[in-house]
Design an enzyme around this catalytic site. Structure first.
Site, PDB file in Angstrom:
ATOM      1  N   SER A  71       0.822  -1.216   0.000  1.00 41.54           N
ATOM      2  CA  SER A  71       0.000   0.000   0.000  1.00 41.54           C
ATOM      3  C   SER A  71       0.850   1.258   0.000  1.00 41.54           C
ATOM      4  O   SER A  71       0.395   2.316  -0.433  1.00 41.54           O
ATOM      5  CB  SER A  71      -0.934   0.014   1.211  1.00 41.54           C
ATOM      6  OG  SER A  71      -1.853  -1.043   1.104  1.00 41.54           O
ATOM      7  N   ASP A 246      -8.896  -4.289   2.371  1.00 34.66           N
ATOM      8  CA  ASP A 246      -7.593  -4.959   2.365  1.00 34.66           C
ATOM      9  C   ASP A 246      -7.490  -5.967   3.510  1.00 34.66           C
ATOM     10  O   ASP A 246      -7.064  -7.111   3.312  1.00 34.66           O
ATOM     11  CB  ASP A 246      -6.509  -3.888   2.500  1.00 34.66           C
ATOM     12  CG  ASP A 246      -5.101  -4.447   2.583  1.00 34.66           C
ATOM     13  OD1 ASP A 246      -4.722  -5.213   1.668  1.00 34.66           O
ATOM     14  OD2 ASP A 246      -4.371  -4.114   3.531  1.00 34.66           O
ATOM     15  N   HIS A 250      -6.599  -9.968   3.884  1.00 33.60           N
ATOM     16  CA  HIS A 250      -5.496 -10.512   4.690  1.00 33.60           C
ATOM     17  C   HIS A 250      -5.998 -11.549   5.690  1.00 33.60           C
ATOM     18  O   HIS A 250      -5.274 -12.481   6.033  1.00 33.60           O
ATOM     19  CB  HIS A 250      -4.774  -9.391   5.445  1.00 33.60           C
ATOM     20  CG  HIS A 250      -3.874  -8.566   4.581  1.00 33.60           C
ATOM     21  ND1 HIS A 250      -2.842  -9.108   3.854  1.00 33.60           N
ATOM     22  CD2 HIS A 250      -3.866  -7.234   4.312  1.00 33.60           C
ATOM     23  CE1 HIS A 250      -2.228  -8.142   3.183  1.00 33.60           C
ATOM     24  NE2 HIS A 250      -2.839  -7.010   3.423  1.00 33.60           N
ATOM     25  N   ASP A 288      -5.275   0.423  -4.609  1.00 27.91           N
ATOM     26  CA  ASP A 288      -3.811   0.374  -4.716  1.00 27.91           C
ATOM     27  C   ASP A 288      -3.337  -0.976  -5.236  1.00 27.91           C
ATOM     28  O   ASP A 288      -2.281  -1.099  -5.831  1.00 27.91           O
ATOM     29  CB  ASP A 288      -3.155   0.701  -3.370  1.00 27.91           C
ATOM     30  CG  ASP A 288      -3.822  -0.002  -2.200  1.00 27.91           C
ATOM     31  OD1 ASP A 288      -4.775  -0.788  -2.423  1.00 27.91           O
ATOM     32  OD2 ASP A 288      -3.387   0.211  -1.063  1.00 27.91           O
TER      33      ASP A 288
HETATM   34 ZN    ZN Z   1      -2.553  -4.961   2.600  1.00 26.81          ZN
END
Ligand code: ZN
Length: 350
Positions: A71, A246, A250, A288
């Site tokens: 990121s 994000d 994860h 991103d």
């Molecule tokens: Zn990440």
């Protein structure tokens, strides 16, 4: 070669004639690939706000050091228009600071704002105002924010301001510099003549499934109105991040992903509602990188879909970019992540 330069000339000329937007709202879904976007089409009862865009492109996200970006390098590309190494915050391959679009616009008299669900010193927001060699330098990033002159920010990360190893207190510095600072709530009316800093959790705000309310769409809407009034026609730049998209990848958590993606869609709705009325605001929605290699497969029976994360890491497919407003036509096609910033700068005449 000749053909190429003619095409470039025409392209530059077209850019010069494009209507220049007064305001820019950049919404970053951290880790939001096309599969993440697609969930809003399957899990929302009405049409998602993504459907309101007419100008759509694809962005290649690799960093200068890695095929798969992080990121920090990803946000540096969007903020400073350069490809750099993973973990870099607003610095180039030689660790030299590179000006960010927010800094350049501020110098031109624009008002600026930042919103995130993670620490406001985290990689994505940090790249818009800070310049450090490594993303983990949270206390230095906080110190730089306290001096950056941003008109409004909201996110988490109180500890990096108040419980620092160097015993400095960036929170107190900002209060002394005239900021209204708050660690409790962000939903009181914002007054255009004041500057604000909201640090609403020690490290990060809760995920949507862990009790976060409509903070992201609500604050994004309120701050757009605040920046609109405060800038009084001189223009504003706002970056608002859906940070947990994000983290859902994860942690391979599909429930979290759906909730966060729908929350981000509402945030997009708030930005588009303003931009449609205003007619002079460019809204850019992108990511991103993708996180988790999310796949939408056939489920247990023929009418269901199964969401599966293939990895707990970032991945490297192209990510979508959705653009609305004056000059949006310049952002279609396939290009590198840092080119998005260069296109924006050209459009704004920077
Ligand atoms: Zn990440």
């Amino acid at each position: 070669m000749k053909l190429f330069s003619t095409a470039l000339l025409i392209c530059t000329a077209l850019m010069a004639f494009a209507q220049k937007p007064q305001n820019v709202i950049l919404l970053i879904g951290d880790g939001m690939g096309l599969s993440q976007v697609s969930t809003t089409f399957y899990y929302k009862d009405s049409d998602p706000h993504f459907k309101r865009f007419r100008h759509i492109g694809l962005v290649k996200t690799s960093s200068a050091s890695n095929k798969v970006t992080d990121s920090a390098a990803g946000a540096t590309a969007y903020a400073s228009g350069i490809k750099t190494y993973n973990r870099a915050i607003g610095v180039d391959m030689d660790t030299m600071p590179v000006p960010t679009i927010m800094e350049e616009l501020k110098e031109k008299g624009y008002c600026t704002g930042l919103i995130a669900l993670c620490s406001i010193t985290h990689a994505t927001p940090g790249c818009f105002y800070a310049h450090v060699k490594d993303r983990d330098e949270h206390e230095e990033i906080a110190r730089q924010l306290s001096l950056a002159g941003v008109d409004f920010f909201a996110g988490a990360g109180t500890r990096y301001f108040t419980k620092r190893a160097d015993e400095q207190n960036s929170y107190a510095v900002m209060q002394k510099n005239g900021y209204v600072m708050d660690t409790i709530q962000s939903n009181k009316p914002l007054e255009a003549h004041k500057k604000y800093g909201f640090l609403l959790a020690d490290v990060e705000m809760p995920s949507k499934n862990n009790g976060r309310d409509d903070f992201l769409p609500r604050t994004t809407k309120a701050v757009i109105d605040y920046l609109d009034q405060r800038s009084n026609g001189k223009g504003f730049f706002l970056m608002s991040e859906g940070s947990y998209i994000d983290w859902a990848g994860h942690s391979k958590d599909v429930e979290m992903l759906i909730a966060e993606q729908l929350d981000f869609d509402e945030t997009i709705g708030a930005a588009l509602d303003f931009a449609e009325k205003d007619g002079n605001t460019l809204v850019i929605v992108t990511a991103d990188h993708e996180t988790g290699g999310l796949s939408l497969e056939k489920g247990a029976n023929k009418d269901t879909i199964q969401l599966t994360f293939k990895t707990d890491q970032h991945t490297t497919p192209l990510v979508p970019v959705f653009v609305f407003g004056p000059g949006a036509e310049n952002f279609t096609g396939i290009y590198e992540n840092n080119e998005l910033q260069l296109k924006l700068k050209a459009l704004l005449g920077l």
